[in-house]
Design an enzyme around this catalytic site. Structure first.
Site, PDB file in Angstrom:
ATOM      1  N   ARG A 329       0.792  -1.234   0.000  1.00  0.00           N
ATOM      2  CA  ARG A 329       0.000   0.000   0.000  1.00  0.00           C
ATOM      3  C   ARG A 329       0.828   1.291   0.000  1.00  0.00           C
ATOM      4  O   ARG A 329       0.484   2.231  -0.716  1.00  0.00           O
ATOM      5  CB  ARG A 329      -1.013  -0.009   1.150  1.00  0.00           C
ATOM      6  N   TYR A 333      -0.108   3.330  -3.167  1.00  0.00           N
ATOM      7  CA  TYR A 333      -1.033   4.454  -2.929  1.00  0.00           C
ATOM      8  C   TYR A 333      -0.418   5.565  -2.084  1.00  0.00           C
ATOM      9  O   TYR A 333      -1.140   6.424  -1.596  1.00  0.00           O
ATOM     10  CB  TYR A 333      -2.280   3.989  -2.164  1.00  0.00           C
ATOM     11  N   CYS A 360      14.440  -4.810  -3.747  1.00  0.00           N
ATOM     12  CA  CYS A 360      15.349  -4.066  -4.610  1.00  0.00           C
ATOM     13  C   CYS A 360      14.589  -3.031  -5.414  1.00  0.00           C
ATOM     14  O   CYS A 360      14.336  -3.223  -6.606  1.00  0.00           O
ATOM     15  CB  CYS A 360      16.082  -5.014  -5.534  1.00  0.00           C
TER      16      CYS A 360
HETATM   17  N1  LLP Z   1     -17.622  -3.848  -1.950  1.00  0.00           N
HETATM   18  C1  LLP Z   1     -17.105  -3.610  -3.161  1.00  0.00           C
HETATM   19  C2  LLP Z   1     -17.931  -3.783  -4.334  1.00  0.00           C
HETATM   20  C3  LLP Z   1     -15.772  -3.203  -3.278  1.00  0.00           C
HETATM   21  O1  LLP Z   1     -15.285  -2.973  -4.481  1.00  0.00           O
HETATM   22  C4  LLP Z   1     -14.971  -3.059  -2.125  1.00  0.00           C
HETATM   23  C5  LLP Z   1     -13.572  -2.682  -2.227  1.00  0.00           C
HETATM   24  C6  LLP Z   1     -15.552  -3.322  -0.880  1.00  0.00           C
HETATM   25  C7  LLP Z   1     -16.888  -3.702  -0.822  1.00  0.00           C
HETATM   26  C8  LLP Z   1     -14.795  -3.207   0.413  1.00  0.00           C
HETATM   27  O2  LLP Z   1     -14.316  -1.926   0.619  1.00  0.00           O
HETATM   28  P1  LLP Z   1     -13.650  -1.539   2.038  1.00  0.00           P
HETATM   29  O3  LLP Z   1     -14.747  -1.592   3.074  1.00  0.00           O
HETATM   30  O4  LLP Z   1     -12.609  -2.532   2.314  1.00  0.00           O
HETATM   31  O5  LLP Z   1     -13.120  -0.179   1.818  1.00  0.00           O
HETATM   32  N2  LLP Z   1      -6.611  -2.290  -2.299  1.00  0.00           N
HETATM   33  C9  LLP Z   1      -7.187  -1.030  -1.879  1.00  0.00           C
HETATM   34  C10 LLP Z   1      -8.649  -1.130  -1.641  1.00  0.00           C
HETATM   35  C11 LLP Z   1      -9.436  -1.588  -2.831  1.00  0.00           C
HETATM   36  C12 LLP Z   1     -10.882  -1.692  -2.515  1.00  0.00           C
HETATM   37  C13 LLP Z   1     -11.610  -2.349  -3.608  1.00  0.00           C
HETATM   38  N3  LLP Z   1     -12.981  -2.558  -3.331  1.00  0.00           N
HETATM   39  C14 LLP Z   1      -6.465  -0.558  -0.624  1.00  0.00           C
HETATM   40  O6  LLP Z   1      -5.536  -1.233  -0.173  1.00  0.00           O
HETATM   41  O7  LLP Z   1      -6.787   0.491  -0.080  1.00  0.00           O
END
Ligand code: LLP
Length: 439
Positions: A329, A333, A360
């Site tokens: 992350r 990001y 690396c």
């Molecule tokens: N529902 C749907 C349709 C989603 O696309 C996502 C997340 C969630 C629920 C859950 O979202 P949360 O509550 O976890 O924010 N890799 C990124 C986050 C990508 C989220 C994708 N979708 C990160 O590390 O911040």
């Protein structure tokens, strides 16, 4: 220093989590190591469920397993009465292997394959969140082939995008996900789905973004959806049985993040839906899909401090035995984290360090500029709030084996994912063919 959940400092000045000494954990299981506070995950799950109970509406809280999926986590979600959102055959397989009740599984994804859909139909999962016309046709065909009827929600893009703190109303939503609301795609999909005897249209789904700290975006999305819903109700009698409002509830990574109580989101959502109901329209079930907010703050990563580099007048680098391979992350990001030296919790945090990973790549920095206790090689560093999208986005860059995962609760630790070995790393490798070598 902010401590999460059951984290505390022991008499020896060691960081503890779930009543277990993190320094002891690092010795027993090695580092890098993901550690989860199970009590905290339970508490978060219960907070969501209680909030719905207070609003007296029918609901499902589906854990978005993309945030962190493994057999034990799925079983914990089941114990807490959650439903489960999966987005791939792999997440579905994990859920089924964990014995998760299929009827509470919701299947997401913007490009589900033939094989994935078949697998989900065979397992008799609770619901498909259909993303596009291609999937609608494919699902209808495969359900017919198997002689079953599939429950579906239609994923819609309401034209509201949440960017953490601010909300942008986009005229033309530019997203790879879902049916576009403003251009008539949703209406077309509803009418087409309702005609299909192998599909049962339960309602609509939308997810406006992630790491959201206000209720406004959810309310705006609901208002927007109902502008259309009331017209559809009048013109062709469509009323959703289910409205799935997605996930995205914000958590604390650093002092800059100020999460609001989950009850505030749930109250705002349910009130907005009630306020918008047309005369005669029944209150739909409200489903949500929290991922990060269930597991994010409950996880921390333990590392061992290794090399140091001092650049005079500029920076003190402290390198740990992990990095972008176990937490992508920051590199992906520019995500911010807080850390502590777990074996020196009672010492003053008066040293400015930047924490480097061991990959690396210059971009492999876990934290830029953080005040920590003076650290020496061999100390244990804890990086907080790594429970969501840490392990799930881990990779084998530089052929680093993925760390183990440990659950702690009531003073006891249990290993839930074994550390990868070097053998695991070459498990799928095949030797160069003799014919190619000789060319
Ligand atoms: N529902 C749907 C349709 C989603 O696309 C996502 C997340 C969630 C629920 C859950 O979202 P949360 O509550 O976890 O924010 N890799 C990124 C986050 C990508 C989220 C994708 N979708 C990160 O590390 O911040």
């Amino acid at each position: 220093m902010h401590l999460y959940g059951t984290s505390a400092v022991s008499d020896r000045g060691h960081l503890t989590i779930g009543g277990v000494d993190t320094v002891q954990l690092s010795k027993e299981y090695g580092t890098a190591l993901y550690v989860y506070d199970v009590a905290m995950i339970r508490e978060k799950a219960r907070a969501f469920r209680n909030a719905f109970e207070q609003e007296n509406v029918h609901y499902q809280v589906a854990y978005a397993s993309k945030a962190f999926s493994c057999i034990a986590m799925v079983q914990l979600a089941d114990e807490e009465g959650l439903s489960l959102d999966v987005v791939s055959g792999g997440e579905l397989y994990t859920a089924l292997q964990a014995g998760f009740p299929a009827e509470r599984i919701h299947f997401h994804g913007n490009n589900k394959s033939d094989a994935e859909i078949r697998m989900a139909l065979d397992a008799k999962i609770g619901c498909f969140v259909v993303d596009n016309f291609y999937e609608l046709a494919l699902l209808e065909q495969l359900a017919e082939e198997k002689g079953v009827r599939a429950n579906i929600l239609l994923r819609i893009t309401p034209g509201i995008e949440a960017h953490t703190h601010d909300y942008i109303l986009t005229g033309q939503e530019d997203s790879k996900f879902g049916f576009d609301l403003q251009s008539g795609q949703v209406e077309e999909a509803i009418q087409s789905a309702e005609k299909k005897s192998t599909l049962k249209l339960l309602g609509l789904h939308c997810h406006i973004g992630s790491q959201i700290f206000e209720t406004t975006g959810f309310v705006m999305a609901i208002d927007k959806i109902f502008q259309y819903l009331s017209t559809w109700y009048e013109s062709f009698g469509f009323a959703p049985e289910v409205l799935n409002l997605g996930g995205g509830f914000g958590i604390r990574y650093t002092a800059d993040d100020q999460p609001i109580p989950v009850g505030d989101y749930i109250a705002a959502m349910t009130h907005a839906v009630k306020r918008n109901l047309s005369e005669g329209m029944a209150m739909p079930e409200i489903w949500i899909e929290p991922g990060r907010s269930l597991v994010g703050e409950a996880g921390l990563t333990l590392y061992t401090v290794g090399s140091h580099k001092h650049v005079p007048e500029l920076r003190n680098y402290l390198a740990v035995d992990g990095g972008m391979s176990d937490n992508l992350r920051p590199a992906l990001y520019q995500a911010k984290y807080e850390a502590a030296i777990a074996n020196r919790m009672n010492e003053t945090r008066d040293h400015l360090y930047s924490v480097a990973g061991k990959c690396c790549e210059s971009g492999d920095m876990l934290i830029w500029d953080c005040k920590l206790q003076r650290a020496i090689s061999g100390d244990v560093m804890a990086v907080f709030s790594t429970g969501a999208y840490g392990y799930s986005m881990a990779n084998n860059y530089n052929r680093l084996p993925k760390p183990a995962v440990v659950f702690v609760e009531n003073g006891e630790a249990s290993l839930v994912v074994k550390r990868e070995s070097y053998e695991d790393l070459i498990h799928h490798d095949l030797p160069l063919k003799q014919a190619i070598i000789s060319k």
